[in-house]
Enzyme design. Structure first.
Site, PDB file in Angstrom:
ATOM      1  N   GLU A  19       0.819  -1.211   0.000  1.00 48.60           N
ATOM      2  CA  GLU A  19       0.000   0.000   0.000  1.00 48.60           C
ATOM      3  C   GLU A  19       0.857   1.267   0.000  1.00 48.60           C
ATOM      4  O   GLU A  19       0.454   2.289  -0.554  1.00 48.60           O
ATOM      5  CB  GLU A  19      -0.950   0.000   1.207  1.00 48.60           C
ATOM      6  N   HIS A  22       1.533   2.230  -3.540  1.00 44.68           N
ATOM      7  CA  HIS A  22       0.401   2.972  -4.105  1.00 44.68           C
ATOM      8  C   HIS A  22       0.402   4.421  -3.612  1.00 44.68           C
ATOM      9  O   HIS A  22       0.228   5.359  -4.395  1.00 44.68           O
ATOM     10  CB  HIS A  22      -0.919   2.318  -3.682  1.00 44.68           C
TER      11      HIS A  22
END
Length: 421
Positions: A19, A22
């Protein structure tokens, strides 16, 4: 307790790195990231830093970065809504308060008639004197509802406003971060413990093994087996594996002296293929220190692991492997616990393998996964315009539901294998 901590740490690190990839790329593209979450479901812990809310949630089945524009905004203001406005020093609206109960006394009341918080950034309506007024809205204005503050998302801060390349990079960055993590872990292990040498030299001997009973020692060079010259470790390993239960004559070099040893490899069975036997004598490969070699070895291991996973996926598609071969959350937790008990090097190697696994699975062209989102971007590139957001959202919803169903089936298989076998 140590095993549980190891499981939480390993799974948490892999998801966090994914994550984080991202998040970093999305922020570089100028996308407003509303939330960075580890896990799904109810919040266990949260804090806000800048414009992003960082949360840890109950179910450790993944995570997400909620980017503005990917989903419908949670708070919508329509014509006729009564709101309260707070202004900044430039006379622009800095807060739009929707709940009358939490509205401060200095907030100017407004009955909304028109509002645009994406492009022109204004709000228009009737004030307390029933005069039609229009105010500019600050780019970093907050929507306040039940004491919760949410940043508005001007269109240029939304995911959909970015170029195709920027959006693809933000999605691809998650799996790429997992590949980088695996490379770092594999390389770190090689720097710490050495790089496997392809020379047919015994690195160590397993206590109680047939090799120890026969008299093999660490540092022994195996010149030949049954008069066949051993040029490398792979050839040595293959020869032993192909001769379970068969006595073999090893030509050994130790301290510049040559002698022979008779060793009969023990018979073992492959875990994934019961009945398939192989030979095993209990020796470890020799390791040597090499700074450059460690980086090469780390990269090669990452490639080998990726190739193995792709082959396994292919076997699942063709039916050569059944769904029973898959491991769900319970199986992963069980394997992680076993790796933790085996020691830090094994745990780190398992973490790297899991990281590669997550990267590749996320790249599969399945709706709700990163690969599915990249597929839709590819279709957009070909047709020259994006797919209807509602249709894409429905596809992702169906994909997510099917993934959850698959996880339930695999988890049931895990429970039977771990607790009832």
């Amino acid at each position: 307790m140590q095993t549980v901590s190891s499981i939480i740490l390993v799974i948490g690190v892999i998801i966090f790195v994914h994550e984080l990839g991202h998040l970093i790329m999305a922020k570089r593209a100028g996308i407003l990231c509303r939330e960075f979450a580890i896990g799904f479901g109810p919040k266990l812990f949260s804090f806000r830093k800048g414009e992003t809310l960082y949360t840890i949630r109950l179910l450790p089945l993944g995570g997400y970065v909620r980017m503005a524009g990917e989903d419908p905004e949670m708070v919508q203001i329509k014509t006729g809504h009564d709101v309260g406005l707070v202004f900044n020093g430039q006379g622009k609206v800095s807060k739009i308060i929707l709940n009358r109960k939490t509205r401060p006394a200095h907030a100017e009341p407004l009955n909304v008639q028109r509002i645009d918080l994406e492009h022109d950034l204004y709000i228009e309506g009737y004030n307390a004197a029933e005069e039609l007024v229009r105010y500019e809205v600050d780019r970093e204005a907050l929507l306040v509802y039940d004491s919760q503050e949410v940043l508005i998302a001007p269109y240029d801060r939304q995911f959909g406003s970015k170029t195709l390349g920027q959006r693809a990079a933000a999605i691809l960055a998650g799996p790429l971060a997992n590949f980088i993590l695996a490379f770092v872990l594999f390389t770190g292990l090689a720097l710490s413990f050495g790089v496997p040498s392809d020379e047919p030299i015994v690195g160590d001997v397993m206590p109680g093994s047939v090799a120890e009973e026969a008299g093999l020692e660490a540092g022994d060079r195996i010149l030949a087996i049954n008069q066949k010259v051993m040029d490398n470790w792979s050839e040595l390993e293959q020869t032993i594996m192909l001769n379970p239960g068969q006595e073999l004559t090893f030509l050994i070099e130790r301290n510049n002296e040559e002698f022979e040893l008779a060793i009969t490899p023990a018979v073992r069975e492959l875990d994934m293929q019961p009945g398939q036997q192989f030979g095993f004598i209990g020796v470890y490969q020799h390791f040597e220190q090499s700074f450059v070699g460690a980086f090469v070895h780390g990269f090669n291991l990452m490639i080998e692991m990726s190739t193995l996973i792709f082959k396994s996926i292919g076997m699942l598609i063709t039916g050569a492997l059944g769904i029973d071969a898959l491991a769900g959350p319970v199986g992963i937790f069980d394997f992680t616990g076993q790796a933790a008990q085996a020691g830090l090097p094994v745990l780190l190697r398992w973490t790297a393998a899991l990281s590669v696994n997550l990267a590749i699975l996320n790249l599969l062209p399945i709706p709700a996964l990163d690969g599915g989102r990249l597929l839709f971007l590819g279709i957009e590139a070909v047709r020259g315009r994006p797919i209807d957001p509602q249709k894409e959202g429905l596809a992702h919803f169906i994909g997510f539901a099917l993934l959850m169903l698959l996880i339930l089936v695999v988890t049931w298989n895990d429970i039977q294998r771990v607790f009832f076998n």
